[in-house]
Design a protein around this motif. Structure first.
Motif, PDB file in Angstrom:
ATOM      1  N   VAL A  70       9.791   1.141   2.445  1.00 51.10           N
ATOM      2  CA  VAL A  70      10.768   0.100   2.171  1.00 51.10           C
ATOM      3  C   VAL A  70      11.697  -0.034   3.365  1.00 51.10           C
ATOM      4  O   VAL A  70      12.012   0.944   4.037  1.00 51.10           O
ATOM      5  CB  VAL A  70      11.555   0.439   0.879  1.00 51.10           C
ATOM      6  N   VAL A  71      12.093  -1.284   3.665  1.00 54.38           N
ATOM      7  CA  VAL A  71      13.081  -1.557   4.706  1.00 54.38           C
ATOM      8  C   VAL A  71      14.375  -1.959   4.019  1.00 54.38           C
ATOM      9  O   VAL A  71      14.385  -2.879   3.175  1.00 54.38           O
ATOM     10  CB  VAL A  71      12.608  -2.670   5.660  1.00 54.38           C
ATOM     11  N   LEU A  72      15.465  -1.271   4.374  1.00 54.07           N
ATOM     12  CA  LEU A  72      16.749  -1.488   3.712  1.00 54.07           C
ATOM     13  C   LEU A  72      17.760  -2.096   4.673  1.00 54.07           C
ATOM     14  O   LEU A  72      17.749  -1.798   5.870  1.00 54.07           O
ATOM     15  CB  LEU A  72      17.298  -0.156   3.182  1.00 54.07           C
TER      16      LEU A  72
ATOM     17  N   GLY B 148       0.776  -1.224   0.000  1.00 50.14           N
ATOM     18  CA  GLY B 148       0.000   0.000   0.000  1.00 50.14           C
ATOM     19  C   GLY B 148       0.807   1.273   0.000  1.00 50.14           C
ATOM     20  O   GLY B 148       0.243   2.368  -0.037  1.00 50.14           O
ATOM     21  N   CYS B 149       2.140   1.159   0.028  1.00 50.60           N
ATOM     22  CA  CYS B 149       3.012   2.329   0.001  1.00 50.60           C
ATOM     23  C   CYS B 149       3.551   2.540  -1.414  1.00 50.60           C
ATOM     24  O   CYS B 149       3.465   1.648  -2.263  1.00 50.60           O
ATOM     25  CB  CYS B 149       4.163   2.152   0.990  1.00 50.60           C
ATOM     26  N   PRO B 150       4.134   3.713  -1.677  1.00 47.15           N
ATOM     27  CA  PRO B 150       4.599   4.010  -3.033  1.00 47.15           C
ATOM     28  C   PRO B 150       5.586   2.984  -3.609  1.00 47.15           C
ATOM     29  O   PRO B 150       5.596   2.746  -4.822  1.00 47.15           O
ATOM     30  CB  PRO B 150       5.256   5.383  -2.884  1.00 47.15           C
ATOM     31  N   ALA B 151       6.420   2.383  -2.751  1.00 44.27           N
ATOM     32  CA  ALA B 151       7.414   1.433  -3.260  1.00 44.27           C
ATOM     33  C   ALA B 151       6.795   0.134  -3.761  1.00 44.27           C
ATOM     34  O   ALA B 151       7.399  -0.573  -4.573  1.00 44.27           O
ATOM     35  CB  ALA B 151       8.439   1.126  -2.176  1.00 44.27           C
ATOM     36  N   ALA B 152       5.598  -0.197  -3.279  1.00 44.07           N
ATOM     37  CA  ALA B 152       4.946  -1.435  -3.702  1.00 44.07           C
ATOM     38  C   ALA B 152       4.685  -1.397  -5.202  1.00 44.07           C
ATOM     39  O   ALA B 152       4.123  -0.449  -5.732  1.00 44.07           O
ATOM     40  CB  ALA B 152       3.641  -1.627  -2.941  1.00 44.07           C
ATOM     41  N   GLY B 153       5.115  -2.437  -5.901  1.00 39.54           N
ATOM     42  CA  GLY B 153       4.952  -2.488  -7.334  1.00 39.54           C
ATOM     43  C   GLY B 153       6.166  -1.996  -8.105  1.00 39.54           C
ATOM     44  O   GLY B 153       6.319  -2.303  -9.286  1.00 39.54           O
TER      45      GLY B 153
ATOM     46  N   ARG C 209      17.181  -0.285 -13.438  1.00 41.12           N
ATOM     47  CA  ARG C 209      15.880   0.340 -13.690  1.00 41.12           C
ATOM     48  C   ARG C 209      15.892   1.742 -13.097  1.00 41.12           C
ATOM     49  O   ARG C 209      16.471   1.964 -12.022  1.00 41.12           O
ATOM     50  CB  ARG C 209      14.758  -0.481 -13.065  1.00 41.12           C
ATOM     51  N   ARG C 210      15.209   2.667 -13.771  1.00 40.60           N
ATOM     52  CA  ARG C 210      15.088   4.041 -13.300  1.00 40.60           C
ATOM     53  C   ARG C 210      13.615   4.408 -13.187  1.00 40.60           C
ATOM     54  O   ARG C 210      12.836   4.159 -14.113  1.00 40.60           O
ATOM     55  CB  ARG C 210      15.801   5.006 -14.259  1.00 40.60           C
ATOM     56  N   PHE C 211      13.243   4.991 -12.058  1.00 35.71           N
ATOM     57  CA  PHE C 211      11.862   5.408 -11.838  1.00 35.71           C
ATOM     58  C   PHE C 211      11.845   6.427 -10.711  1.00 35.71           C
ATOM     59  O   PHE C 211      12.884   6.677 -10.065  1.00 35.71           O
ATOM     60  CB  PHE C 211      10.974   4.204 -11.488  1.00 35.71           C
ATOM     61  N   THR C 212      10.699   7.022 -10.458  1.00 35.35           N
ATOM     62  CA  THR C 212      10.560   7.978  -9.352  1.00 35.35           C
ATOM     63  C   THR C 212       9.489   7.499  -8.385  1.00 35.35           C
ATOM     64  O   THR C 212       8.523   6.828  -8.788  1.00 35.35           O
ATOM     65  CB  THR C 212      10.179   9.383  -9.861  1.00 35.35           C
ATOM     66  N   LEU C 213       9.678   7.825  -7.113  1.00 34.07           N
ATOM     67  CA  LEU C 213       8.697   7.556  -6.060  1.00 34.07           C
ATOM     68  C   LEU C 213       8.465   8.835  -5.270  1.00 34.07           C
ATOM     69  O   LEU C 213       9.401   9.608  -5.050  1.00 34.07           O
ATOM     70  CB  LEU C 213       9.189   6.452  -5.118  1.00 34.07           C
ATOM     71  N   THR C 214       7.253   9.028  -4.817  1.00 35.59           N
ATOM     72  CA  THR C 214       6.911  10.187  -3.989  1.00 35.59           C
ATOM     73  C   THR C 214       6.430   9.685  -2.639  1.00 35.59           C
ATOM     74  O   THR C 214       5.530   8.827  -2.577  1.00 35.59           O
ATOM     75  CB  THR C 214       5.806  11.041  -4.644  1.00 35.59           C
ATOM     76  N   ARG C 215       7.018  10.178  -1.590  1.00 35.04           N
ATOM     77  CA  ARG C 215       6.627   9.725  -0.255  1.00 35.04           C
ATOM     78  C   ARG C 215       5.146  10.005   0.011  1.00 35.04           C
ATOM     79  O   ARG C 215       4.596  10.993  -0.460  1.00 35.04           O
ATOM     80  CB  ARG C 215       7.490  10.401   0.810  1.00 35.04           C
ATOM     81  N   ALA C 216       4.535   9.117   0.808  1.00 32.56           N
ATOM     82  CA  ALA C 216       3.110   9.263   1.124  1.00 32.56           C
ATOM     83  C   ALA C 216       2.858   8.769   2.545  1.00 32.56           C
ATOM     84  O   ALA C 216       3.651   7.994   3.097  1.00 32.56           O
ATOM     85  CB  ALA C 216       2.263   8.480   0.134  1.00 32.56           C
ATOM     86  N   ARG C 217       1.738   9.212   3.120  1.00 33.34           N
ATOM     87  CA  ARG C 217       1.332   8.735   4.451  1.00 33.34           C
ATOM     88  C   ARG C 217       0.580   7.414   4.282  1.00 33.34           C
ATOM     89  O   ARG C 217      -0.647   7.379   4.200  1.00 33.34           O
ATOM     90  CB  ARG C 217       0.444   9.773   5.134  1.00 33.34           C
TER      91      ARG C 217
END
Length: 329
Positions: free
Chosen positions: A211-213, A141-146, A192-200
């Motif tokens: 994401v957990v790193l 459900g977060c931006p990184a998913a997918g 791969r190159r892409f953009t993500l925008t943080r979200a609540r």
């Protein structure tokens, strides 16, 4: 005679309707033994010597299928199969395709966690690591998913080259809120190159990408899990990788089936379908079946004849138990 003909006219459609209704899928599933898959041949490591053992370590799986009314009767009559409601296999509102994606992600995370645990014992990890930040898990459900998946390596964030997980975390936190963050990620051997925008997307938390790193692994570890999903092979991957990277034979020349989740601390967690996995282990001719200690009572209650049950709570306990039973000569 005409009366009987008239009745037959109604009887034939009624039988056809009854047959069709009997074949309609119900919101219940049959769960039964799956396969037992040898793990060491599925693991490859670059940069460390490998020691091919003489024994065999297997992961165990379950199989499940949606039932019709006729299938429900057949499953009830077969002692090897259990009938469970849909809620035991799927999250609320989850489709079958979403379950497949979740199951794949859980499998990918189990491989990352298994490798991290083993390399911390044999290769000085995480102090020793390659550049980049390794994705350990992604929050649904977060931006990184997918876009990101466990096992991906982040090599650049917002134009900043990533040396370790701290670099990646700082670059993500330092980006302006609600601004797209450019990522460069190595996934499956490709960039791969892409953009993500943080979200609540996490209750009570500030905006995140989700994401957990962890530190990148010091060596490339490739595990071919195929179509197998879920987290329950984590301990089997860890034991197989450890056996591959250390001298001797952890299985002691025997067939050892294994199930159990594993986390970054090496803790072994319970799994679903332990009775069905015990049957899969027995059908594969396993001598031992390593199970989470939390599932021991259920495994015993299944009454499956064949492999000796070996309960464990941690990865280190599993290694010690197998060595105590004659492994590692």
């Amino acid at each position: 005679m005409r009366r009987w003909i008239g009745r037959l006219r109604w009887l034939v459609p009624a039988i056809a309707l009854g047959g069709a209704l009997a074949l309609l899928p119900l919101p219940v599933y049959a769960v039964g033994p799956g396969s037992a898959v040898e793990v060491v041949p599925l693991i490859r490591v670059s940069g460390l010597p490998e020691h091919r053992p003489g024994g065999r370590l297997f992961l165990t799986t379950i199989s499940f299928r949606r039932l019709s009314a006729l299938g429900l009767v057949a499953a009830w009559l077969d002692p090897a199969w259990s009938v469970v409601p849909r809620e035991e296999l799927f999250a609320p509102g989850e489709t079958e395709r979403e379950e497949e994606r979740r199951s794949r992600s859980e499998m990918d995370q189990s491989k990352v966690d298994a490798a991290a645990v083993v390399l911390s014992r044999v290769a000085g990890y995480p102090e020793e690591h390659r550049p980049g930040a390794l994705v350990e898990r992604v929050t649904p459900g977060c931006p990184a998913a997918g876009e990101l998946a466990p096992g991906d390596v982040i090599v650049e964030v917002d134009g900043v080259r990533v040396r370790d997980r701290r670099d990646a975390s700082r670059a993500i936190r330092g980006a302006a809120p609600q601004e797209p963050i450019p990522f460069v990620v190595r996934s499956g051997g490709e960039l791969r190159r892409f953009t993500l925008t943080r979200a609540r997307c996490v209750p009570g938390e500030p905006p995140v990408v989700g994401v957990v790193l962890i530190e990148n692994l010091p060596f490339a570890v490739r595990i071919a899990s195929g179509a197998i999903g879920g987290p329950s092979a984590g301990l089997a991957w860890a034991l197989g990788l450890y056996d591959l990277l250390t001298p001797g034979d952890l299985a002691g020349g025997r067939a050892v089936a294994v199930t159990g989740t594993i986390d970054l601390a090496g803790e072994v967690g319970g799994v679903g379908g332990i009775a069905e996995k015990a049957r899969a282990a027995a059908e594969a001719g396993a001598d031992l079946f390593v199970v989470p200690r939390a599932d021991l009572a259920e495994a015993r209650a299944a009454g499956v004849e064949g492999p000796r049950l070996v309960p464990v709570s941690t990865f280190d306990e599993a290694v010690a138990a197998l060595e105590g039973l004659g492994g590692r000569a």
